[in-house]
Design a protein around this motif. Structure first.
Motif, PDB file in Angstrom:
ATOM      1  N   ALA A 284       0.831  -1.208   0.000  1.00 22.10           N
ATOM      2  CA  ALA A 284       0.000   0.000   0.000  1.00 22.10           C
ATOM      3  C   ALA A 284       0.866   1.258   0.000  1.00 22.10           C
ATOM      4  CB  ALA A 284      -0.938  -0.012   1.212  1.00 22.10           C
ATOM      5  N   ALA A 285       1.944   1.237   0.766  1.00 16.94           N
ATOM      6  CA  ALA A 285       2.851   2.393   0.800  1.00 16.94           C
ATOM      7  C   ALA A 285       3.488   2.624  -0.559  1.00 16.94           C
ATOM      8  CB  ALA A 285       3.921   2.179   1.871  1.00 16.94           C
ATOM      9  N   LEU A 286       3.909   1.545  -1.213  1.00  9.94           N
ATOM     10  CA  LEU A 286       4.491   1.665  -2.548  1.00  9.94           C
ATOM     11  C   LEU A 286       3.472   2.199  -3.547  1.00  9.94           C
ATOM     12  CD1 LEU A 286       6.510  -1.674  -2.641  1.00  9.94           C
ATOM     13  CD2 LEU A 286       7.472   0.630  -2.583  1.00  9.94           C
ATOM     14  N   ASP A 287       2.245   1.758  -3.407  1.00 10.34           N
ATOM     15  CA  ASP A 287       1.178   2.230  -4.290  1.00 10.34           C
ATOM     16  C   ASP A 287       0.949   3.731  -4.103  1.00 10.34           C
ATOM     17  OD1 ASP A 287      -0.668   1.866  -6.278  1.00 10.34           O
ATOM     18  OD2 ASP A 287      -2.266   1.197  -4.941  1.00 10.34           O
ATOM     19  N   GLU A 288       1.019   4.180  -2.856  1.00 10.55           N
ATOM     20  CA  GLU A 288       0.793   5.603  -2.565  1.00 10.55           C
ATOM     21  C   GLU A 288       1.858   6.501  -3.181  1.00 10.55           C
ATOM     22  OE1 GLU A 288       0.133   6.648   1.496  1.00 10.55           O
ATOM     23  OE2 GLU A 288      -1.260   4.982   1.842  1.00 10.55           O
ATOM     24  N   VAL A 289       3.088   6.024  -3.246  1.00 11.69           N
ATOM     25  CA  VAL A 289       4.153   6.857  -3.817  1.00 11.69           C
ATOM     26  C   VAL A 289       4.281   6.669  -5.325  1.00 11.69           C
ATOM     27  CG1 VAL A 289       5.437   6.922  -1.662  1.00 11.69           C
ATOM     28  CG2 VAL A 289       5.978   5.150  -3.352  1.00 11.69           C
ATOM     29  N   GLY A 290       3.397   5.866  -5.908  1.00 10.24           N
ATOM     30  CA  GLY A 290       3.384   5.699  -7.363  1.00 10.24           C
ATOM     31  C   GLY A 290       4.402   4.723  -7.895  1.00 10.24           C
ATOM     32  N   ALA A 291       4.849   3.779  -7.078  1.00 17.70           N
ATOM     33  CA  ALA A 291       5.884   2.841  -7.508  1.00 17.70           C
ATOM     34  C   ALA A 291       5.459   2.035  -8.723  1.00 17.70           C
ATOM     35  CB  ALA A 291       6.236   1.898  -6.356  1.00 17.70           C
ATOM     36  N   PHE A 292       4.207   1.621  -8.757  1.00 19.01           N
ATOM     37  CA  PHE A 292       3.778   0.722  -9.812  1.00 19.01           C
ATOM     38  C   PHE A 292       3.392   1.452 -11.095  1.00 19.01           C
ATOM     39  CE2 PHE A 292       2.582  -1.206  -5.656  1.00 19.01           C
ATOM     40  CZ  PHE A 292       3.599  -2.138  -5.623  1.00 19.01           C
ATOM     41  N   GLU A 293       3.542   2.765 -11.082  1.00 15.60           N
ATOM     42  CA  GLU A 293       3.329   3.555 -12.292  1.00 15.60           C
ATOM     43  C   GLU A 293       4.643   3.883 -12.997  1.00 15.60           C
ATOM     44  OE1 GLU A 293       1.169   7.013 -11.128  1.00 15.60           O
ATOM     45  OE2 GLU A 293      -0.417   5.876 -10.123  1.00 15.60           O
ATOM     46  N   LEU A 294       5.771   3.524 -12.381  1.00 15.47           N
ATOM     47  CA  LEU A 294       7.071   3.821 -12.964  1.00 15.47           C
ATOM     48  C   LEU A 294       7.364   2.886 -14.136  1.00 15.47           C
ATOM     49  CD1 LEU A 294       9.151   4.290  -9.679  1.00 15.47           C
ATOM     50  CD2 LEU A 294       8.285   6.084 -11.191  1.00 15.47           C
ATOM     51  N   ASP A 295       7.823   3.450 -15.224  1.00 14.30           N
ATOM     52  CA  ASP A 295       8.204   2.685 -16.406  1.00 14.30           C
ATOM     53  C   ASP A 295       9.731   2.664 -16.477  1.00 14.30           C
ATOM     54  OD1 ASP A 295       8.566   1.447 -18.794  1.00 14.30           O
ATOM     55  OD2 ASP A 295       7.459   2.902 -20.008  1.00 14.30           O
TER      56      ASP A 295
ATOM     57  N   THR B 289      14.851   0.631   4.844  1.00 12.51           N
ATOM     58  CA  THR B 289      13.768   0.328   5.782  1.00 12.51           C
ATOM     59  C   THR B 289      13.465  -1.169   5.861  1.00 12.51           C
ATOM     60  OG1 THR B 289      12.144   0.720   4.010  1.00 12.51           O
ATOM     61  CG2 THR B 289      12.667   2.576   5.459  1.00 12.51           C
ATOM     62  N   ALA B 290      14.281  -1.988   5.145  1.00 12.69           N
ATOM     63  CA  ALA B 290      14.040  -3.437   5.099  1.00 12.69           C
ATOM     64  C   ALA B 290      12.598  -3.727   4.694  1.00 12.69           C
ATOM     65  CB  ALA B 290      14.362  -4.093   6.444  1.00 12.69           C
ATOM     66  N   LEU B 291      12.101  -2.989   3.703  1.00 19.80           N
ATOM     67  CA  LEU B 291      10.705  -3.117   3.302  1.00 19.80           C
ATOM     68  C   LEU B 291      10.397  -4.558   2.905  1.00 19.80           C
ATOM     69  CD1 LEU B 291       8.257  -1.098   2.817  1.00 19.80           C
ATOM     70  CD2 LEU B 291       8.770  -1.431   0.384  1.00 19.80           C
ATOM     71  N   PRO B 292       9.434  -5.191   3.561  1.00 17.86           N
ATOM     72  CA  PRO B 292       9.152  -6.602   3.273  1.00 17.86           C
ATOM     73  C   PRO B 292       8.263  -6.772   2.043  1.00 17.86           C
ATOM     74  CG  PRO B 292       7.739  -5.849   5.055  1.00 17.86           C
ATOM     75  CD  PRO B 292       8.636  -4.684   4.697  1.00 17.86           C
ATOM     76  N   TYR B 293       8.824  -6.427   0.885  1.00 22.43           N
ATOM     77  CA  TYR B 293       8.083  -6.559  -0.371  1.00 22.43           C
ATOM     78  C   TYR B 293       9.085  -6.658  -1.516  1.00 22.43           C
ATOM     79  CZ  TYR B 293       4.269  -6.157  -3.673  1.00 22.43           C
ATOM     80  OH  TYR B 293       3.353  -6.429  -4.669  1.00 22.43           O
ATOM     81  N   PRO B 294       8.801  -7.494  -2.530  1.00 22.45           N
ATOM     82  CA  PRO B 294       9.730  -7.673  -3.654  1.00 22.45           C
ATOM     83  C   PRO B 294       9.623  -6.525  -4.654  1.00 22.45           C
ATOM     84  CG  PRO B 294       7.804  -9.059  -3.984  1.00 22.45           C
ATOM     85  CD  PRO B 294       7.634  -8.411  -2.615  1.00 22.45           C
ATOM     86  N   LEU B 295      10.175  -5.384  -4.310  1.00 20.20           N
ATOM     87  CA  LEU B 295      10.002  -4.180  -5.112  1.00 20.20           C
ATOM     88  C   LEU B 295      10.638  -4.300  -6.488  1.00 20.20           C
ATOM     89  CD1 LEU B 295       9.196  -1.261  -5.563  1.00 20.20           C
ATOM     90  CD2 LEU B 295      11.211  -0.550  -4.264  1.00 20.20           C
ATOM     91  N   VAL B 296      11.877  -4.781  -6.547  1.00 21.21           N
ATOM     92  CA  VAL B 296      12.549  -4.885  -7.847  1.00 21.21           C
ATOM     93  C   VAL B 296      11.761  -5.794  -8.779  1.00 21.21           C
ATOM     94  CG1 VAL B 296      14.662  -5.598  -9.020  1.00 21.21           C
ATOM     95  CG2 VAL B 296      14.793  -4.468  -6.785  1.00 21.21           C
TER      96      VAL B 296
END
Length: 314
Positions: free
Chosen positions: A44-55, A76-83
């Motif tokens: 949800a935090a990643l969604d709020e900062v627009g992570a999934f809109e990055l190309d 922050t050791a974010l527990p999510y597979p961001l890459v």
């Protein structure tokens, strides 16, 4: 020479870092090992900062934003597979694996997954249960089906971006680890004075700081060249950055553990959580020794640039 990031990217990094920190940092990552709701909060935090809109594949500004976002996730050791989420293929998260021993971090999360090795072969992984290993608690074993024929390949640029963005996440982890160790030696009193007043401690912190600064500069340099050099050169750059990131992480984390003593190995300490959760990026898809061997052909053909290389035209 000014190697600073553009102002808009720096501002995005600040905003994103603050938002990801609100998830709870390393202690939230520790809770995520037994509570999946924390990983939902991370997404949800990643969604709020627009992570999934990055190309990240086509936009240079988006790639820069993705890099600093991965850096914040590492800090922050974010527990999510961001890459993996930034490099989706047809809606499937793209994992980078070793086909001989495939493991996928956070592979138990709902959704489709794809996998590639360093040679760009595309696999559709069949995922097993979570290992709950101490070093890499979210790792999932996988069985690979493929390669998938003529269209079963991933562009080399995607593999390179995976290596580079993963290195930025390692960078965030080592920067935060260095900050924690520095704060500790400044406040910890031993023999009537702060640990930071001892020359040996100062040397250790200085060496770690130089290593982290060097990794940061190399990460920025590599990112700036990702799309402007021939593929063999970009591949060598990406491999070398990952190799440097893994080596720096080992050095900095070792120093942090030495300076914090037994506290650094307790999960009440953020150092312990940062260390355990970054291990998959340090160890996978290949060891540093195997990555070094993959760089050898680049030394022979000139794609691995050194001070003595002949410039290669694009």
């Amino acid at each position: 020479m000014n190697t600073g990031l553009p102002q808009d990217i720096s501002e995005f990094a600040s905003v994103a870092g603050k938002r990801l920190a609100r998830v709870g940092g390393p202690q939230a990552a520790l809770r995520a090992e037994t509570d999946d709701a924390v990983r939902d909060s991370a997404r949800a935090a990643l969604d709020e900062v627009g992570a999934f809109e990055l190309d990240v594949r086509s936009g240079s500004d988006d790639l820069l934003a993705a890099a600093v976002l991965c850096q914040a996730a590492g800090a922050t050791a974010l527990p999510y597979p961001l890459v993996e989420a930034l490099l989706t293929i047809d809606g499937a998260r793209l994992a980078l694996v070793n086909p001989e021993a495939p493991r996928i971090d956070h592979g138990d999360l709902a959704g489709e997954w794809a996998a590639t090795d360093l040679d760009g072969h595309l696999y559709r992984p069949q995922l097993g249960p979570r290992s709950n290993a101490k070093l890499g608690p979210f790792l999932v074993s996988a069985t690979l089906a493929g390669p998938e024929g003529p269209e079963g390949t991933v562009p080399a640029t995607d593999v390179n971006l995976h290596l580079v963005l993963g290195s930025w996440r390692i960078l965030g982890t080592v920067q935060r680890s260095l900050d924690i160790a520095t704060e500790h030696v400044q406040t910890r009193i031993q023999f009537g004075k702060a640990l930071a007043d001892f020359q040996a401690v100062r040397f250790a912190v200085a060496d770690a700081a130089v290593a982290v600064r060097g990794l940061h500069e190399l990460a920025k340099y590599t990112l700036s060249r990702t799309k402007s050099v021939p593929i063999p050169v970009a591949t060598a750059d990406a491999l070398l950055l990952r190799l440097k990131a893994a080596d720096t992480a080992r050095q900095v984390l070792r120093t942090a553990h030495q300076l914090l003593g037994a506290l650094g190995f307790c999960d009440e300490s953020d150092i312990s959580v940062l260390d355990r959760h970054v291990q998959p990026l340090i160890r996978l898809p290949l060891s540093t020794e195997a990555l070094s061997l993959r760089l050898l052909p680049g030394v022979r053909d000139g794609s691995l640039e050194t001070l003595f290389s002949t410039p290669i035209s694009a």
